[in-house]
Design a protein around this motif. Structure first.
Motif, PDB file in Angstrom:
ATOM      1  N   ASP A  37       0.846  -1.194   0.000  1.00 39.17           N
ATOM      2  CA  ASP A  37       0.000   0.000   0.000  1.00 39.17           C
ATOM      3  C   ASP A  37       0.879   1.241   0.000  1.00 39.17           C
ATOM      4  O   ASP A  37       1.924   1.280   0.649  1.00 39.17           O
ATOM      5  N   LYS A 124      -5.049   5.108   1.800  1.00 37.76           N
ATOM      6  CA  LYS A 124      -4.251   4.516   0.716  1.00 37.76           C
ATOM      7  C   LYS A 124      -4.510   5.260  -0.589  1.00 37.76           C
ATOM      8  O   LYS A 124      -5.654   5.539  -0.929  1.00 37.76           O
ATOM      9  N   THR A 127      -2.658   0.475  -4.282  1.00 44.28           N
ATOM     10  CA  THR A 127      -2.332  -0.846  -3.761  1.00 44.28           C
ATOM     11  C   THR A 127      -1.890  -1.727  -4.919  1.00 44.28           C
ATOM     12  O   THR A 127      -2.524  -1.732  -5.974  1.00 44.28           O
TER      13      THR A 127
END
Length: 163
Positions: A37, A124, A127
């Motif tokens: 991430d 985030k 990813t």
């Protein structure tokens, strides 16, 4: 928030979601995942086993394709290789995912998924997930399709009703 979690989960579960994909062998599979991430280069790796059958696999693909706010921009399968791009807008967050995968017959699959979130999703911005799946044999006695067993022995029943 619940819809965003569903969208992210479905996209991650559906690596290689084209309807023309080969069927994987029914039984027990080892699944190894590594995710990173951003920001922060936060790495998580793990291995679990998954009891699967064709109905369970199809239900996961159907779930991924049915997430409200998502549409498939492209998908292809040729020569054992698959790729797709999915665009979602869920609760104001744009989620763009690119997936590639390689099948080795019906007993092995390697997939890579890259997802970008705007604005950030739980902090985030992107990813990257690499997953390697390998057929091990028959499911253990009493296991049902969708039963996931983590390295610590904890069993999660993901596929009730998909037997």
């Amino acid at each position: 928030m619940k819809k965003m979690l569903l969208a992210a989960t479905a996209l991650l579960l559906a690596t290689a979601n084209s309807a023309t994909l080969p069927e994987l062998k029914e039984g027990l599979w080892s699944v190894h995942t590594e995710s990173v991430d951003q920001p922060g280069n936060k790495k998580i790796a793990g291995t679990y086993t998954l009891c699967r059958n064709h109905a369970y696999d199809e239900s996961v693909r159907a779930l991924a394709k049915s997430v409200n706010g998502c549409n498939t921009k492209s998908e292809s399968f040729e020569g054992g290789k698959t790729s797709s791009e999915v665009h979602c807008v869920v609760d104001g967050t744009v989620i763009d995912t690119k997936e590639t995968g390689t099948f080795q017959g019906e007993t092995s699959f390697h997939g890579e998924t890259h997802t970008v979130y705007a604005p950030p999703f739980y902090g985030k911005t992107e990813t990257t997930i690499v997953v390697d799946q390998k057929y091990l044999g028959n499911c253990p006695a009493g296991a049902q399709p969708g039963d996931r067993t983590d390295a610590d022995g904890r069993v999660t029943h993901l596929g009730r009703g998909k037997r």
